[in-house]
Each structure stands twice: as structure tokens, then as C-alpha cells.
Write an enzyme that holds these catalytic residues in place. Sequence first.
Site, PDB file in Angstrom:
ATOM      1  N   CYS A  62       0.831  -1.216   0.000  1.00 41.64           N
ATOM      2  CA  CYS A  62       0.000   0.000   0.000  1.00 41.64           C
ATOM      3  C   CYS A  62       0.860   1.258   0.000  1.00 41.64           C
ATOM      4  O   CYS A  62       0.518   2.256  -0.648  1.00 41.64           O
ATOM      5  CB  CYS A  62      -0.925   0.003   1.216  1.00 41.64           C
ATOM      6  SG  CYS A  62      -2.103  -1.360   1.227  1.00 41.64           S
ATOM      7  N   ASP A  75     -20.644  13.081 -15.162  1.00 41.29           N
ATOM      8  CA  ASP A  75     -22.088  12.862 -15.011  1.00 41.29           C
ATOM      9  C   ASP A  75     -22.410  11.969 -13.813  1.00 41.29           C
ATOM     10  O   ASP A  75     -23.557  11.574 -13.620  1.00 41.29           O
ATOM     11  CB  ASP A  75     -22.677  12.252 -16.290  1.00 41.29           C
ATOM     12  CG  ASP A  75     -21.958  10.954 -16.701  1.00 41.29           C
ATOM     13  OD1 ASP A  75     -21.071  10.491 -15.964  1.00 41.29           O
ATOM     14  OD2 ASP A  75     -22.291  10.423 -17.787  1.00 41.29           O
TER      15      ASP A  75
END
Length: 224
Positions: free
Chosen positions: A46, A139
Site C-alpha cells: 500500500c 455525469d
Amino acid sequence: MPGLLLGEIFPDFEAETTVGRISLHKFLGDKWGVLFSHPRDYTPVCTTELGRAVKMAPEFKKRNVQMIALSIDSVPDHLSWSKDINSYNCEEPTETLPFPIIADPKRDLAVKLGMLDPDEKDLEGMPVTARCVFIIGPDKKMKLSILYPATTGRNFDEILRVVDSLQLTATHNVATPVDWKLGDRVMVPPTVSEEAASKIFPTGVFTKDLPSGKKYLRYTAQPK
């Protein structure tokens, strides 16, 4: 992601982050979004991933993309771990990153968004978040999702490449072939007739001859 298909509205939510409480849709505004999760703070893979995401943040910004990360760790852990991320990049070890990290200690969002990896558990035996990538359009519709197991680090260059393809094909009636990169030639979809293609693509269309005799492998220069 259970119940959510490409083209559907990505769920809005409120969450605590390293920059305060945010509403996802408001945070994204009229920009594209890349929401990506990681299993845990203070873990090796990570740290390399977030380090690379930090390095590439300017390129995503150029493309009008808002980045936001998520894991099941707390905000204080995220902020402290950010120092390690910056240090990994050989930068000053500050708590500031170019994008926020969502804190989801109760796993509410991880469950809602289908992010949990059942095969990877923390010291308490609870599942951790997998390496999810969700790309959200202006959108607010989901344009792409990728799910990696906790054991496999992502390629953020590929995520940037995908953003380039999504943004190009959102505004031009073209498709991008295998291994396409920004500036390479693109493909004319089969739904575009020969007559229409000659009008739409003034630079011309190259059709590769194939044993089948079918004229479906058509290339043209990337539209400006």
C-alpha cells in the site's frame, strides 16, 4: 460492485477524510473521479501504491481528475502514515498528500461498495479492503471498475492510460486498441459505415485486409 453496472450513477455518500468531512458528489463537482481503496495503512504494498499515486497526481490533475483513496483505518492513522508515504518518495515527511484518504473504520462504505477482500484479514480476523479502482465520469456515472486482491499492487500508469481512453471515447466516436497510448492511432467502430467514416475522419481511414474478407479492422489518427 454488487448491483452497480457500468453507466449507472455511482452512489453518493458522506465520509470523514484527511481533509475533513466530504460528500463524494460535491467533492467531484464537474470533474472526473478516481476512487481507489487499499487494504491497510502502514503496509508495504500500500505504501508503494500510494507513493506512486502521489507522484502521478499532477498528471491526473491535468486531465481534470479528482483522486480520493479509502481504507478501513482512521483519519489520524492516515495522516501519520502520509509521512511515511512522502518519505518513501524521498520528500519531506509531512501529513499532506495531493488527495484525501477516506476513513472507513466500521467498514460501512467497504461493504456498500463491494470493496472487502474475504481472503485477507487483519489481526482481529476481520476482512480488509481489496485494491478497488472506480472511475467516475462528470455525469457521476461509473465508467470503469477494476478489482485487485490485496496481494497484487496496481499499475497507476495503466489507470492513467484508461482515463485517457475514457475521456477520448466520451467525446469522439472511436475505440482504442490493445496497448493504446495517448497519441497512437485509434479504431473506427463497426457501427460507423464506410461513408460516414470518410466524413467523420478527414485524415483518412486505413483498413487492414484479413483472410475473412471482412472490413472491420479500421484505423484512423487520434482525433484532436
